[in-house]
Design a protein around this motif. Sequence first.
Motif, PDB file in Angstrom:
ATOM      1  N   LEU A 256      30.331  41.990  44.604  1.00 33.00           N
ATOM      2  CA  LEU A 256      30.852  43.353  44.555  1.00 33.00           C
ATOM      3  C   LEU A 256      32.291  43.370  44.050  1.00 33.00           C
ATOM      4  CD1 LEU A 256      30.556  46.376  45.209  1.00 33.00           C
ATOM      5  CD2 LEU A 256      31.243  45.845  47.566  1.00 33.00           C
ATOM      6  N   THR A 257      33.053  42.343  44.406  1.00 29.32           N
ATOM      7  CA  THR A 257      34.442  42.255  43.957  1.00 29.32           C
ATOM      8  C   THR A 257      34.533  42.122  42.446  1.00 29.32           C
ATOM      9  OG1 THR A 257      34.983  41.160  46.051  1.00 29.32           O
ATOM     10  CG2 THR A 257      36.629  41.021  44.306  1.00 29.32           C
ATOM     11  N   LEU A 258      33.556  41.463  41.820  1.00 32.15           N
ATOM     12  CA  LEU A 258      33.550  41.353  40.361  1.00 32.15           C
ATOM     13  C   LEU A 258      33.585  42.736  39.723  1.00 32.15           C
ATOM     14  CD1 LEU A 258      30.839  38.600  39.697  1.00 32.15           C
ATOM     15  CD2 LEU A 258      33.306  38.332  39.724  1.00 32.15           C
TER      16      LEU A 258
ATOM     17  N   ASP B  62      38.475  45.264  38.336  1.00 37.57           N
ATOM     18  CA  ASP B  62      39.130  45.988  37.245  1.00 37.57           C
ATOM     19  C   ASP B  62      39.027  47.499  37.402  1.00 37.57           C
ATOM     20  OD1 ASP B  62      40.072  43.808  35.672  1.00 37.57           O
ATOM     21  OD2 ASP B  62      38.005  43.400  35.102  1.00 37.57           O
ATOM     22  N   LYS B  63      38.534  47.969  38.550  1.00 42.24           N
ATOM     23  CA  LYS B  63      38.375  49.407  38.757  1.00 42.24           C
ATOM     24  C   LYS B  63      39.261  49.934  39.874  1.00 42.24           C
ATOM     25  CE  LYS B  63      33.580  49.406  37.094  1.00 42.24           C
ATOM     26  NZ  LYS B  63      33.850  50.170  35.876  1.00 42.24           N
ATOM     27  N   SER B  64      39.398  49.169  40.941  1.00 42.38           N
ATOM     28  CA  SER B  64      40.115  49.657  42.117  1.00 42.38           C
ATOM     29  C   SER B  64      41.566  49.207  42.175  1.00 42.38           C
ATOM     30  CB  SER B  64      39.399  49.200  43.399  1.00 42.38           C
ATOM     31  OG  SER B  64      38.069  49.660  43.410  1.00 42.38           O
ATOM     32  N   GLY B  65      41.934  48.220  41.394  1.00 50.37           N
ATOM     33  CA  GLY B  65      43.291  47.712  41.468  1.00 50.37           C
ATOM     34  C   GLY B  65      43.420  46.603  42.488  1.00 50.37           C
ATOM     35  N   ARG B  66      44.351  45.689  42.233  1.00 47.79           N
ATOM     36  CA  ARG B  66      44.515  44.520  43.109  1.00 47.79           C
ATOM     37  C   ARG B  66      45.052  44.931  44.481  1.00 47.79           C
ATOM     38  NH1 ARG B  66      42.453  43.714  38.230  1.00 47.79           N
ATOM     39  NH2 ARG B  66      43.521  42.204  36.910  1.00 47.79           N
ATOM     40  N   ARG B  67      46.040  45.837  44.499  1.00 47.07           N
ATOM     41  CA  ARG B  67      46.698  46.168  45.759  1.00 47.07           C
ATOM     42  C   ARG B  67      45.743  46.809  46.750  1.00 47.07           C
ATOM     43  NH1 ARG B  67      51.689  50.320  45.820  1.00 47.07           N
ATOM     44  NH2 ARG B  67      50.009  51.700  45.096  1.00 47.07           N
ATOM     45  N   LEU B  68      44.933  47.765  46.298  1.00 50.41           N
ATOM     46  CA  LEU B  68      44.012  48.454  47.193  1.00 50.41           C
ATOM     47  C   LEU B  68      43.030  47.473  47.834  1.00 50.41           C
ATOM     48  CD1 LEU B  68      42.849  51.020  48.418  1.00 50.41           C
ATOM     49  CD2 LEU B  68      41.457  51.294  46.340  1.00 50.41           C
ATOM     50  N   LEU B  69      42.489  46.563  47.026  1.00 47.17           N
ATOM     51  CA  LEU B  69      41.544  45.589  47.562  1.00 47.17           C
ATOM     52  C   LEU B  69      42.214  44.661  48.577  1.00 47.17           C
ATOM     53  CD1 LEU B  69      39.465  44.643  44.386  1.00 47.17           C
ATOM     54  CD2 LEU B  69      38.722  46.009  46.337  1.00 47.17           C
ATOM     55  N   LEU B  70      43.459  44.282  48.306  1.00 48.32           N
ATOM     56  CA  LEU B  70      44.179  43.418  49.242  1.00 48.32           C
ATOM     57  C   LEU B  70      44.440  44.146  50.560  1.00 48.32           C
ATOM     58  CD1 LEU B  70      46.739  41.688  46.854  1.00 48.32           C
ATOM     59  CD2 LEU B  70      44.927  40.552  48.151  1.00 48.32           C
TER      60      LEU B  70
ATOM     61  N   VAL C 124      42.679  46.705  51.874  1.00 43.95           N
ATOM     62  CA  VAL C 124      41.397  46.844  52.574  1.00 43.95           C
ATOM     63  C   VAL C 124      40.966  45.508  53.177  1.00 43.95           C
ATOM     64  CG1 VAL C 124      38.942  47.310  52.249  1.00 43.95           C
ATOM     65  CG2 VAL C 124      40.639  48.798  51.173  1.00 43.95           C
ATOM     66  N   SER C 125      41.123  44.440  52.412  1.00 44.57           N
ATOM     67  CA  SER C 125      40.716  43.117  52.872  1.00 44.57           C
ATOM     68  C   SER C 125      41.530  42.671  54.084  1.00 44.57           C
ATOM     69  CB  SER C 125      40.869  42.106  51.737  1.00 44.57           C
ATOM     70  OG  SER C 125      40.544  40.802  52.166  1.00 44.57           O
ATOM     71  N   ALA C 126      42.850  42.795  54.006  1.00 42.44           N
ATOM     72  CA  ALA C 126      43.709  42.352  55.109  1.00 42.44           C
ATOM     73  C   ALA C 126      43.441  43.162  56.379  1.00 42.44           C
ATOM     74  CB  ALA C 126      45.173  42.472  54.706  1.00 42.44           C
ATOM     75  N   THR C 127      43.237  44.472  56.226  1.00 42.49           N
ATOM     76  CA  THR C 127      42.951  45.317  57.382  1.00 42.49           C
ATOM     77  C   THR C 127      41.621  44.933  58.024  1.00 42.49           C
ATOM     78  OG1 THR C 127      44.167  47.142  56.347  1.00 42.49           O
ATOM     79  CG2 THR C 127      42.676  47.691  58.156  1.00 42.49           C
ATOM     80  N   GLY C 128      40.600  44.757  57.201  1.00 35.93           N
ATOM     81  CA  GLY C 128      39.291  44.387  57.715  1.00 35.93           C
ATOM     82  C   GLY C 128      39.293  43.031  58.398  1.00 35.93           C
ATOM     83  N   MET C 129      39.995  42.066  57.833  1.00 34.88           N
ATOM     84  CA  MET C 129      40.064  40.737  58.454  1.00 34.88           C
ATOM     85  C   MET C 129      40.773  40.788  59.785  1.00 34.88           C
ATOM     86  SD  MET C 129      40.826  38.155  55.273  1.00 34.88           S
ATOM     87  CE  MET C 129      40.684  36.714  56.329  1.00 34.88           C
ATOM     88  N   SER C 130      41.874  41.533  59.862  1.00 35.37           N
ATOM     89  CA  SER C 130      42.630  41.624  61.116  1.00 35.37           C
ATOM     90  C   SER C 130      41.770  42.218  62.224  1.00 35.37           C
ATOM     91  CB  SER C 130      43.884  42.474  60.905  1.00 35.37           C
ATOM     92  OG  SER C 130      44.727  41.904  59.923  1.00 35.37           O
TER      93      SER C 130
ATOM     94  N   ASP D  93      52.423  47.340  34.676  1.00 34.31           N
ATOM     95  CA  ASP D  93      51.307  48.140  35.179  1.00 34.31           C
ATOM     96  C   ASP D  93      50.002  47.371  35.140  1.00 34.31           C
ATOM     97  OD1 ASP D  93      52.969  50.249  35.651  1.00 34.31           O
ATOM     98  OD2 ASP D  93      52.555  51.244  33.736  1.00 34.31           O
ATOM     99  N   ASP D  94      49.870  46.437  34.173  1.00 34.57           N
ATOM    100  CA  ASP D  94      48.636  45.669  34.039  1.00 34.57           C
ATOM    101  C   ASP D  94      48.634  44.490  34.999  1.00 34.57           C
ATOM    102  OD1 ASP D  94      46.227  44.768  33.127  1.00 34.57           O
ATOM    103  OD2 ASP D  94      47.079  43.691  31.426  1.00 34.57           O
ATOM    104  N   VAL D  95      49.791  43.805  35.102  1.00 40.60           N
ATOM    105  CA  VAL D  95      49.847  42.588  35.892  1.00 40.60           C
ATOM    106  C   VAL D  95      50.001  42.881  37.371  1.00 40.60           C
ATOM    107  CG1 VAL D  95      51.136  40.470  36.274  1.00 40.60           C
ATOM    108  CG2 VAL D  95      50.838  41.326  33.984  1.00 40.60           C
ATOM    109  N   LEU D  96      50.879  43.822  37.695  1.00 38.65           N
ATOM    110  CA  LEU D  96      51.185  44.087  39.082  1.00 38.65           C
ATOM    111  C   LEU D  96      50.863  45.538  39.418  1.00 38.65           C
ATOM    112  CD1 LEU D  96      54.658  42.325  39.221  1.00 38.65           C
ATOM    113  CD2 LEU D  96      52.463  41.364  39.848  1.00 38.65           C
ATOM    114  N   PRO D  97      49.584  45.865  39.575  1.00 42.82           N
ATOM    115  CA  PRO D  97      49.211  47.241  39.858  1.00 42.82           C
ATOM    116  C   PRO D  97      49.456  47.595  41.327  1.00 42.82           C
ATOM    117  CG  PRO D  97      47.258  45.906  39.793  1.00 42.82           C
ATOM    118  CD  PRO D  97      48.403  44.997  39.488  1.00 42.82           C
ATOM    119  N   PHE D  98      50.705  47.373  41.758  1.00 44.50           N
ATOM    120  CA  PHE D  98      51.047  47.639  43.146  1.00 44.50           C
ATOM    121  C   PHE D  98      51.721  48.991  43.296  1.00 44.50           C
ATOM    122  CE2 PHE D  98      51.217  42.976  42.778  1.00 44.50           C
ATOM    123  CZ  PHE D  98      50.168  42.682  43.621  1.00 44.50           C
TER     124      PHE D  98
END
Length: 453
Positions: free
Chosen positions: A334-336, A340-348, A350-356, A448-453
Amino acid sequence: MSLREDNEEGRDLKKPFLHTGSWYRMSGRQSSVFGSTQAIRDSSISVFACVLIVALGPIQFGFTAGYTSPTQSAIINDLGLSVSEFSLFGSLSNVGAMVGAIASGQIAEYIGRKGSLMIASIPNIIGWLAISFAKDSSFLYMGRLLEGFGVGIISYTVPVYIAEISPPNLRGGLVSVNQLSVTIGIMLAYLLGIFVEWRILAIIGILPCTILIPALFFIPESPRWLAKMGMTEEFETSLQVLRGFDTDISVEVNEIKRAVASTNTRITVRFADLKQRRYWLPLMIGIGLLILQQLSGINGVLFYSSTIFRNAGISSSDAATFGVGAVQVLATSLTLWLADKSGRRLLLIVSATGMSFSLLVVAITFYIKASISETSSLYGILSTLSLVGVVAMVIAFSLGMGAMPWIIMSEVPFLWFYILGFYSQSIGICSNNDTCDNLMGKTVISRDDVLPF
């Protein structure tokens, strides 16, 4: 004569074997001897095919990580090890990986990405053989260290190679294949560990790297590495093969040449310079994410998942472990699509919150279970809840913390190699009309491409 003109006059691409592969060197007369080779040359090597081949490396990575979970009891009983000795065996792969990761930058710089993967495959093969024939802990330890060293090189080289050969619009998804392959390797180790004994499983662990070595001769070297090494003709050939023989690569060729030209000056950064934002920010992002990835505790869960489920009261712990491996593969798949759709920051996030949250659930359930009887109904509920917590943690990790640090590592300039006095390669290329920033005299992808934060 330009590469494109040469293609139009007969496509007689004759390039050095070690740099760009073998089959597409052949002229029309030679390839007729090999039957279907001409058709393959005309259609070009797809970037996807190259990614699938180098993905054997992270499959090896995952197999190494997953090996200890289904084999713990058998190895301890057969070799008479204590739990602490087996724990040391499991941890030594990380020690070897640290050494391999430190050496990987230099190796990839001087012998190329393909050469690095060939180098990494050799200690992996030797390491698995040492484990399979081990009569005591010394061979186990030596084999695990060698595996770790090879995995350390693989973990750096594969995402870099994929990032360098990928079109900008596909880079996030294709680099995520690295993490997907790791999860496939883990799942295979879990699955095969149910059916075969630990020595046979170690022999099976040889296969990914054994297949990878000859397969590397049939894919092109990274065009950007070839351009940096001054191999202009080989670099254009490699890029043409990756993009297709009918594709006009002139714009991308010029972009890569400009990027490489911007790295001609060797720069050494002093530690005092890290006070400047342009130095410490990419350093903090690149290294920080990878450190957080490892500190998340995922390796402990994956290395000893069978033991965790057994202690949680799950009767079929091996089946549960395989289920976790399968869920991890699905979540990473699903991450694949999301990369390129959701952005790196949003996934990070969501991931960190879910893991915690999931780790908190697992911790609470184990804490409560220690004070109640195994015959109570609550004990069974808590066992199920702990299983759900572990599965949720693995899913959350796969959605962000598993793949995103590798993607960002391949996109952010490798500042730490300057600190070590090494000469870093240019990873990012400005595409289309993107605005390029200049960092340490290097051309990189727009912020904007490299660091979509």
